[in-house]
Design an enzyme around this catalytic site. Structure first.
Site, mmCIF file in Angstrom:
data_model
loop_
_atom_site.group_PDB
_atom_site.id
_atom_site.type_symbol
_atom_site.label_atom_id
_atom_site.label_comp_id
_atom_site.label_asym_id
_atom_site.label_seq_id
_atom_site.Cartn_x
_atom_site.Cartn_y
_atom_site.Cartn_z
ATOM 1 N N GLY A 210 -11.649 55.431 96.184
ATOM 2 C CA GLY A 210 -12.548 55.725 95.061
ATOM 3 C C GLY A 210 -12.186 57.044 94.423
ATOM 4 N N ASN A 211 -13.103 57.596 93.651
ATOM 5 C CA ASN A 211 -12.872 58.927 93.064
ATOM 6 C C ASN A 211 -14.209 59.645 92.923
ATOM 7 O OD1 ASN A 211 -14.000 58.384 90.297
ATOM 8 N ND2 ASN A 211 -12.390 56.832 90.331
ATOM 9 N N TYR A 212 -14.174 60.858 92.381
ATOM 10 C CA TYR A 212 -15.359 61.729 92.398
ATOM 11 C C TYR A 212 -16.324 61.501 91.231
ATOM 12 C CZ TYR A 212 -12.709 64.379 95.864
ATOM 13 O OH TYR A 212 -12.013 64.759 96.970
ATOM 14 N N ALA A 278 -14.315 56.210 85.371
ATOM 15 C CA ALA A 278 -13.059 56.610 86.023
ATOM 16 C C ALA A 278 -12.636 55.414 86.874
ATOM 17 C CB ALA A 278 -13.283 57.842 86.874
#
Ligand code: PMT
Length: 403
Positions: A210-212, A278
């Site tokens: 995943g990402n932030y 994102a």
């Protein structure tokens, strides 16, 4: 004619030296045609007299829960329902703290807690009080309730120290209110689709890539677009923020493939689409059916495959009358990369945010953006709260988009 004509405005005044500016604010609001009901905290009356405010507004000032000699009760509930907007100027650290934490020990805070209308807060205090973590946290709490903070200006303060803490000038507070009311319903009838948040690409039943992204930017856009009257669908990856406006249609997804599918379904009816998510560019080639074990196993080698590019896929299908806005999250060579994405994904406008700018990008409440149009023109904005960034982006879209 001002958009404030006929508007019911509660003017809350608290006990700070900037209370003298409230007289001018009351006068300007009345001049713009608003009906102004002043509410003063007990300590505000040490700085400016109720007589001044009642003379300027033509209404008796309310300060106590009831009038002592007649026993007349002042209903904070009725006042809260009467108002089209509540403006608290100046707002001291003490009142901001009470508002943030629901300490309803005076008429002003009680009315605030009952108010259904938008609330504007113009802090005014010494620079160190303004910078104290407690004030910073309380202001952040007010923003999280959807209140509008009218940032104080920098300059010489009552203490003769110089810094941030001067109440914004009355003319600018009135201009802010006018902007707010004139933009409401300005996107009425427009169908808008917004992607937001991260995507999670599963490795096994308990792990993902995943990402932030927190979703704050995408949800701020959705809230502001809905306030302006647009029909908003937000296609959201897994986030902990939620839509406050019940009119926003939230479609929850997890992976990039699911996000493409949901966005594609909403896309046909969309006039404007904003790709703020994102999206993970890669996903594991296979998802393990059981939790990948550690003991007695060599570390696994991850095989990745490309995810679909949602913005590029839908950009390629864009029909006449549709307007597509992308984001570019960059760490280097920002302008060139963003301009390249604008062309490659067939976007009409791209919003660049760089992780090199402190306070910009993932997770933060603020962002710093540059908008690049299709004709190459660039507009650079200051670091602002994401709700204000959303307003800037929608203003820009409104100036470029013609159905
Ligand atoms: O959610 P927050 O914590 O508030 O953070 C906001 C944000 C930083 C996520 C947001 O402001 C932002 O920049 N979103 C885009 C992040 C990104 O993936 O940028 P990119 O430069 O990699 O992608 C360019 C554009 O293509 C973006 O519009 C993106 O949504 C889109 N894209 C990218 C990859 C992909 N597979 N599909 C896409 O649609």
């Amino acid at each position: 004619m001002s958009v404030l004509k006929g508007k019911h405005i509660i003017l809350g005044i608290t006990g700070g030296i900037a209370a003298y500016k409230s007289a001018m604010l009351a006068r300007l609001l009345v001049k713009a045609g608003a009906e102004v009901q002043p509410i003063m905290t007990p300590s505000a009356k040490e700085f400016i007299t109720p007589l001044t405010l009642s003379t300027l507004t033509g209404k008796p000032v309310i300060s106590e829960f009831f009038t002592a000699n007649t026993g007349e009760w002042h209903s904070h509930v009725d006042l809260g329902l009467w108002a089209d907007a509540m403006v608290i100027a100046p707002a001291t650290a003490s009142t901001i703290g009470k508002m943030a934490n629901g300490v309803a020990d005076n008429m002003l805070v009680t009315t605030y807690l009952s108010a259904k209308a938008p609330v504007f807060v113009a802090p005014a205090m010494d620079l160190d009080m303004m910078a104290h973590p407690s004030t910073v946290r309380n202001i952040a709490l007010l923003r999280s309730y959807g209140n509008h903070i009218i940032e104080p200006a920098c300059g010489e303060l009552a203490s003769h120290l110089v810094g941030k803490g001067r109440m914004e000038e009355p003319e600018r507070i009135v201009a802010r209110l006018e902007e707010f009311f004139s933009s409401s319903q300005s996107l009425a009838g427009l169908n808008m689709v917004i992607t937001a948040g991260p995507t999670y690409e599963k490795l096994d039943p308990v792990r993902f890539i995943g990402n932030y992204s927190s979703g704050k930017m995408g949800y701020a856009l959705a809230e502001e677009a809905a306030r302006r009257g647009a029909n908003v669908t937000i296609v959201s990856g897994p986030v902990s923020v939620s839509a406050k406006n019940p009119a926003i249609n939230v479609v929850k997804v997890e992976s990039a493939v699911e996000m493409l599918d949901a966005t594609e379904r909403a896309y046909g009816a969309a006039d404007v689409i904003i790709f703020a998510a994102a999206v993970a560019d890669y996903r594991p080639a296979e998802m393990a059916g059981q939790k990948i074990k550690r003991d007695g196993h060599e570390p696994p080698t991850l095989q990745l495959v490309k995810n679909p590019d949602i913005a590029a896929t839908l950009g390629a299908k864009k029909r006449a009358g549709q307007f597509a806005v992308g984001f570019a999250l960059e760490t280097d060579n920002e302008m060139d990369n963003a301009a390249d994405k604008l062309q490659r994904k067939n976007l009409d406008m791209i919003v660049l945010n760089s992780l090199r700018d402190s306070g910009a990008g993932f997770g933060t409440d603020t962002n710093k953006i540059t908008i690049i149009d299709r004709n190459g023109s660039r507009t650079v904005f200051d670091l602002k709260h994401k709700s204000e960034v959303a307003a800037d982006i929608l203003d820009h879209i409104s100036s470029l988009y013609h159905k």
